[in-house]
Design a protein around this motif. Structure first.
Motif, PDB file in Angstrom:
ATOM      1  N   SER A 100      49.110  41.402  33.613  1.00  0.00           N
ATOM      2  CA  SER A 100      48.122  42.274  34.256  1.00  0.00           C
ATOM      3  C   SER A 100      48.795  43.487  34.846  1.00  0.00           C
ATOM      4  CB  SER A 100      47.407  41.495  35.367  1.00  0.00           C
ATOM      5  OG  SER A 100      46.630  42.355  36.142  1.00  0.00           O
ATOM      6  N   HIS A 101      48.180  44.654  34.629  1.00  0.00           N
ATOM      7  CA  HIS A 101      48.759  45.868  35.170  1.00  0.00           C
ATOM      8  C   HIS A 101      47.726  46.767  35.795  1.00  0.00           C
ATOM      9  CE1 HIS A 101      46.989  47.504  31.561  1.00  0.00           C
ATOM     10  NE2 HIS A 101      47.152  48.703  32.074  1.00  0.00           N
ATOM     11  N   GLU A 102      46.458  46.435  35.630  1.00  0.00           N
ATOM     12  CA  GLU A 102      45.434  47.341  36.153  1.00  0.00           C
ATOM     13  C   GLU A 102      44.309  46.532  36.774  1.00  0.00           C
ATOM     14  OE1 GLU A 102      42.307  50.772  34.788  1.00  0.00           O
ATOM     15  OE2 GLU A 102      43.531  49.799  33.296  1.00  0.00           O
ATOM     16  N   GLY A 103      44.554  46.079  37.975  1.00  0.00           N
ATOM     17  CA  GLY A 103      43.478  45.572  38.807  1.00  0.00           C
ATOM     18  C   GLY A 103      43.033  44.148  38.565  1.00  0.00           C
ATOM     19  N   ASN A 104      42.311  43.643  39.566  1.00  0.00           N
ATOM     20  CA  ASN A 104      41.597  42.380  39.504  1.00  0.00           C
ATOM     21  C   ASN A 104      42.475  41.207  39.102  1.00  0.00           C
ATOM     22  OD1 ASN A 104      39.602  44.546  39.483  1.00  0.00           O
ATOM     23  ND2 ASN A 104      38.105  42.919  39.238  1.00  0.00           N
ATOM     24  N   GLY A 105      43.546  41.044  39.844  1.00  0.00           N
ATOM     25  CA  GLY A 105      44.343  39.835  39.713  1.00  0.00           C
ATOM     26  C   GLY A 105      44.967  39.662  38.356  1.00  0.00           C
ATOM     27  N   ASN A 106      44.600  38.562  37.659  1.00  0.00           N
ATOM     28  CA  ASN A 106      45.247  38.226  36.414  1.00  0.00           C
ATOM     29  C   ASN A 106      44.491  38.720  35.191  1.00  0.00           C
ATOM     30  OD1 ASN A 106      47.400  36.816  37.618  1.00  0.00           O
ATOM     31  ND2 ASN A 106      46.069  35.059  37.986  1.00  0.00           N
ATOM     32  N   GLN A 107      43.571  39.658  35.362  1.00  0.00           N
ATOM     33  CA  GLN A 107      42.894  40.216  34.204  1.00  0.00           C
ATOM     34  C   GLN A 107      43.918  40.877  33.291  1.00  0.00           C
ATOM     35  OE1 GLN A 107      39.923  39.937  33.229  1.00  0.00           O
ATOM     36  NE2 GLN A 107      38.825  39.180  35.003  1.00  0.00           N
ATOM     37  N   ARG A 108      43.739  40.675  31.996  1.00  0.00           N
ATOM     38  CA  ARG A 108      44.669  41.276  31.042  1.00  0.00           C
ATOM     39  C   ARG A 108      44.017  42.496  30.418  1.00  0.00           C
ATOM     40  NH1 ARG A 108      48.830  37.599  28.944  1.00  0.00           N
ATOM     41  NH2 ARG A 108      48.909  35.818  30.342  1.00  0.00           N
ATOM     42  N   HIS A 109      44.747  43.588  30.424  1.00  0.00           N
ATOM     43  CA  HIS A 109      44.229  44.847  29.924  1.00  0.00           C
ATOM     44  C   HIS A 109      45.031  45.288  28.707  1.00  0.00           C
ATOM     45  CE1 HIS A 109      41.562  45.782  33.407  1.00  0.00           C
ATOM     46  NE2 HIS A 109      42.361  44.879  33.945  1.00  0.00           N
ATOM     47  N   ARG A 110      45.282  44.359  27.829  1.00  0.00           N
ATOM     48  CA  ARG A 110      45.957  44.691  26.573  1.00  0.00           C
ATOM     49  C   ARG A 110      44.962  44.540  25.438  1.00  0.00           C
ATOM     50  NH1 ARG A 110      48.100  39.893  23.697  1.00  0.00           N
ATOM     51  NH2 ARG A 110      49.594  41.293  22.731  1.00  0.00           N
ATOM     52  N   GLY A 111      45.294  45.116  24.309  1.00  0.00           N
ATOM     53  CA  GLY A 111      44.406  45.043  23.161  1.00  0.00           C
ATOM     54  C   GLY A 111      44.527  43.726  22.416  1.00  0.00           C
ATOM     55  N   ASN A 112      43.805  43.637  21.312  1.00  0.00           N
ATOM     56  CA  ASN A 112      43.726  42.398  20.552  1.00  0.00           C
ATOM     57  C   ASN A 112      43.924  42.723  19.076  1.00  0.00           C
ATOM     58  OD1 ASN A 112      43.274  39.799  19.756  1.00  0.00           O
ATOM     59  ND2 ASN A 112      41.340  39.562  20.861  1.00  0.00           N
ATOM     60  N   PHE A 113      45.148  43.114  18.721  1.00  0.00           N
ATOM     61  CA  PHE A 113      45.449  43.530  17.359  1.00  0.00           C
ATOM     62  C   PHE A 113      45.133  42.421  16.362  1.00  0.00           C
ATOM     63  CE2 PHE A 113      48.308  43.748  13.734  1.00  0.00           C
ATOM     64  CZ  PHE A 113      48.118  45.043  13.292  1.00  0.00           C
ATOM     65  N   GLU A 114      45.471  41.198  16.702  1.00  0.00           N
ATOM     66  CA  GLU A 114      45.268  40.081  15.779  1.00  0.00           C
ATOM     67  C   GLU A 114      43.792  39.905  15.438  1.00  0.00           C
ATOM     68  OE1 GLU A 114      46.904  39.966  18.613  1.00  0.00           O
ATOM     69  OE2 GLU A 114      48.999  39.766  17.979  1.00  0.00           O
ATOM     70  N   ALA A 115      42.904  40.103  16.425  1.00  0.00           N
ATOM     71  CA  ALA A 115      41.474  39.955  16.168  1.00  0.00           C
ATOM     72  C   ALA A 115      40.973  41.046  15.230  1.00  0.00           C
ATOM     73  CB  ALA A 115      40.693  39.989  17.485  1.00  0.00           C
ATOM     74  N   LEU A 116      41.479  42.268  15.405  1.00  0.00           N
ATOM     75  CA  LEU A 116      41.095  43.355  14.501  1.00  0.00           C
ATOM     76  C   LEU A 116      41.574  43.057  13.080  1.00  0.00           C
ATOM     77  CD1 LEU A 116      41.878  46.488  16.714  1.00  0.00           C
ATOM     78  CD2 LEU A 116      39.702  45.287  16.439  1.00  0.00           C
ATOM     79  N   GLN A 117      42.787  42.564  12.973  1.00  0.00           N
ATOM     80  CA  GLN A 117      43.333  42.242  11.656  1.00  0.00           C
ATOM     81  C   GLN A 117      42.531  41.133  10.972  1.00  0.00           C
ATOM     82  OE1 GLN A 117      47.429  40.577  11.375  1.00  0.00           O
ATOM     83  NE2 GLN A 117      47.857  42.376  10.112  1.00  0.00           N
ATOM     84  N   SER A 118      42.074  40.157  11.754  1.00  0.00           N
ATOM     85  CA  SER A 118      41.285  39.072  11.164  1.00  0.00           C
ATOM     86  C   SER A 118      39.928  39.568  10.664  1.00  0.00           C
ATOM     87  CB  SER A 118      41.092  37.952  12.189  1.00  0.00           C
ATOM     88  OG  SER A 118      40.214  38.354  13.228  1.00  0.00           O
ATOM     89  N   LEU A 119      39.344  40.553  11.344  1.00  0.00           N
ATOM     90  CA  LEU A 119      38.104  41.151  10.867  1.00  0.00           C
ATOM     91  C   LEU A 119      38.287  41.774   9.488  1.00  0.00           C
ATOM     92  CD1 LEU A 119      36.351  43.091  13.807  1.00  0.00           C
ATOM     93  CD2 LEU A 119      35.354  41.291  12.389  1.00  0.00           C
ATOM     94  N   VAL A 120      39.364  42.538   9.336  1.00  0.00           N
ATOM     95  CA  VAL A 120      39.626  43.191   8.053  1.00  0.00           C
ATOM     96  C   VAL A 120      39.902  42.146   6.972  1.00  0.00           C
ATOM     97  CG1 VAL A 120      41.124  44.823   6.855  1.00  0.00           C
ATOM     98  CG2 VAL A 120      40.544  45.209   9.255  1.00  0.00           C
ATOM     99  N   LYS A 121      40.662  41.118   7.333  1.00  0.00           N
ATOM    100  CA  LYS A 121      41.023  40.089   6.355  1.00  0.00           C
ATOM    101  C   LYS A 121      39.798  39.327   5.868  1.00  0.00           C
ATOM    102  CE  LYS A 121      44.153  36.189   5.637  1.00  0.00           C
ATOM    103  NZ  LYS A 121      45.257  35.370   6.224  1.00  0.00           N
ATOM    104  N   GLU A 122      38.888  38.992   6.775  1.00  0.00           N
ATOM    105  CA  GLU A 122      37.733  38.179   6.392  1.00  0.00           C
ATOM    106  C   GLU A 122      36.702  38.948   5.585  1.00  0.00           C
ATOM    107  OE1 GLU A 122      34.225  35.404   8.434  1.00  0.00           O
ATOM    108  OE2 GLU A 122      35.988  36.021   9.602  1.00  0.00           O
ATOM    109  N   PHE A 123      36.498  40.234   5.934  1.00  0.00           N
ATOM    110  CA  PHE A 123      35.396  40.971   5.302  1.00  0.00           C
ATOM    111  C   PHE A 123      35.860  42.096   4.386  1.00  0.00           C
ATOM    112  CE2 PHE A 123      33.751  39.102   9.193  1.00  0.00           C
ATOM    113  CZ  PHE A 123      32.629  38.448   8.727  1.00  0.00           C
ATOM    114  N   GLY A 124      37.138  42.368   4.373  1.00  0.00           N
ATOM    115  CA  GLY A 124      37.664  43.346   3.433  1.00  0.00           C
ATOM    116  C   GLY A 124      37.583  44.772   3.934  1.00  0.00           C
ATOM    117  N   GLY A 125      38.477  45.582   3.399  1.00  0.00           N
ATOM    118  CA  GLY A 125      38.549  46.968   3.825  1.00  0.00           C
ATOM    119  C   GLY A 125      37.369  47.819   3.409  1.00  0.00           C
TER     120      GLY A 125
END
Length: 515
Positions: A100-125
């Motif tokens: 955590s780097h931006e507020g509210n205790g242990n909230q994580r403010h990083r992205g989710n590259f793996e989730a984006l990649q899984s979207l492309v993999k499942e449904f195609g470019g």
């Protein structure tokens, strides 16, 4: 008043594309929960396109639910296409940088590259395109600090900050990202416009940015670092965006039956794109000489205006008010490491403006979710205007500041404040904010500060209306924010009391262009 709204409409039309819309096509979502439901509802209803531009999509439960909803929509609608554009740095952080780097205790403010990649993999470019917006060319200081400290420090110099959410003909413009804190306890603004022409234009803006971005592949490891724009790329980006806006502006037509107009704008100082600075300066300066008849309210999650913009605000005198977060409502409150000092740097910047005598007439209001206040509110009226009106969180009477109070604030550990925008409207004599009915407003991702002008990519909109119902909605939106402003004279007064020390004042001055 009608002549005033037409005046700024004509002026903006010379610089930006103009879209005539029906007032019924514009809606303000009043709370983080309403924003989350609005995004989910848009995903469920979309049949042709979902276009998302944001700093990052989180890895928390609610963000995952949004991604699952997108997958369900893709399965159910074979003609649906999805485009996602996020900041390259934020969405490529490694596990060691995920803290955590931006507020509210242990909230994580990083992205989710793996989730984006899984979207492309499942449904195609062919149906899903996910993109990482690059960094501008590194300065020697950015290169040095990145080499020594790591990639996260690069975000100190720039981030992709545009928040645009498109679902077929609906576009939601906001300053909110797609993660749990923005759906629960971080107050922002969220304006929905359901109009095919407006939606098409903002889609063109996002797709134009995708052309300069790195596409996420369906397989393979995440890149070690964010892609980077060259100086040539920045010049081409500036040229293409000016062409896009000028072409659309040339095709804008006056609709004699319309009483509401939308003007899109973008800002990217690295490329010399300053359409939003031009528009905001024009909007604020257009009515400064009429401040006996109208009032201005500005809101910023991170208040650090440039001297030029602050001077424009100062011309309004006591007719101008600024809403900003209290120390505990700052988005960096409860951050870890060196970033925990950031709220005090913003406070020191505000104290610096006050010490220079620039803010002697402008009222500065501190926001925090109504709760634990340091002392009872003083100098407030409590109008009988606390009905819901489609907004959440209006259980208490709305507190109004009177004209003799210069600085107010309240404290609550649970909520943070991230709302951005400008409202200009008429205030009937003697009613303070209760009768405030804006005929002009701006909304989007900009904080109107140094970062927004010189470092981050921002997407904005300016709305001008003569519609009485829409003016009332915008007035309620402002009072929703004012509902959580209360007096706190021991925070900072116009007698130049300070709560920050020399350490913070020194570093705030040194770092002012990155705040």
């Amino acid at each position: 008043r009608e002549s005033m709204s037409r005046r700024v409409t004509a002026a903006l039309s010379k610089r930006l594309p103009r879209f005539a819309v029906s007032a019924d096509e514009v809606n303000s979502l009043g709370s983080p929960g309403a924003f989350y439901r609005g995004i989910l509802d848009g995903i469920h209803k979309a049949r042709e396109r979902i276009v998302i531009s944001t700093l990052y999509i989180g890895s928390d439960r609610q963000a995952k639910a949004l991604l699952d909803a997108i997958k369900t929509a893709l399965r159910q609608s074979p003609g649906l296409h999805v485009t996602v554009l996020v900041d390259g740095n934020r969405n490529l952080r490694g596990p060691a940088q995920a803290a955590s780097h931006e507020g509210n205790g242990n909230q994580r403010h990083r992205g989710n590259f793996e989730a984006l990649q899984s979207l492309v993999k499942e449904f195609g470019g062919d149906r899903v395109g996910c993109y990482l917006f690059p960094n501008p060319p590194s300065t020697w200081l950015a290169w040095f600090l990145t080499s020594v400290i790591g990639g996260r420090i690069r975000e100190m110099f720039t981030v992709f900050h545009a928040k645009v959410y498109i679902f077929d003909d609906e576009v939601i413009l906001s300053g909110a990202n797609l993660s749990e804190v923005y759906f629960t306890t971080r107050q922002d603004r969220y304006v929905s416009i359901t109009n095919a022409s407006v939606s098409n234009f903002y889609k063109a803006v996002v797709l134009k940015l995708c052309n300069f971005s790195a596409r996420v592949a369906s397989e393979g490891a995440a890149p070690c670092q964010s892609p980077q724009l060259s100086s040539h790329d920045l010049g081409r980006l500036r040229t293409e965006f000016h062409a896009l806006f000028e072409t659309e502006r040339g095709e804008s037509r006056t609709d004699s039956h319309s009483d509401t107009y939308i003007f899109p704008a973008v800002e990217y100082g690295w490329a010399g794109l300053q359409l939003d600075t031009e528009a905001s300066s024009l909007l604020v300066s257009s009515y400064a000489n009429d401040c006996r008849a109208v009032s201005l309210i500005m809101s910023a999650g991170y208040l650090n205006p440039t001297p030029e913009f602050w001077e424009l605000l100062r011309r309004w005198g006591s007719a101008a008010s600024i809403i900003c977060p209290s120390l505990s409502a700052n988005g960096w409150h409860n951050a870890t490491g060196i970033t925990k000092h950031i709220p005090f740097l913003f406070r020191a910047r505000l104290e610096s403006l006050n010490a220079k005598g620039l803010g002697g007439c402008v009222k500065v209001l501190e926001w925090a979710r109504a709760g634990q206040q340091r002392r009872p509110p003083q100098g407030f009226q409590q109008p009988n205007d606390a009905g819901n009106h489609g907004f959440e969180g209006q259980g208490e009477d709305i507190k109004m500041i009177n004209k003799t109070c210069d600085y107010t604030g309240s404290e609550d550990e649970n909520w943070s404040y991230h709302a951005k925008g400008i409202w200009i409207g008429e205030t009937p004599p003697g009613e303070v904010w209760e009768g405030f009915r804006p005929f002009a407003t701006s909304f989007g991702s900009s904080n109107y500060n140094y970062r927004s002008r010189y470092r981050d990519f921002e997407v904005q909109a300016y709305l001008i209306t003569e519609n009485q119902r829409l003016k009332s909605i915008l007035g309620l939106e402002v009072r929703q924010l004012l509902n959580h402003v209360a007096s706190n004279s021991d925070v900072l007064t116009m007698q130049k009391e300070r709560v920050t020390n020399l350490f913070y004042r020194t570093w705030a001055h040194i770092a002012k262009t990155i705040l």
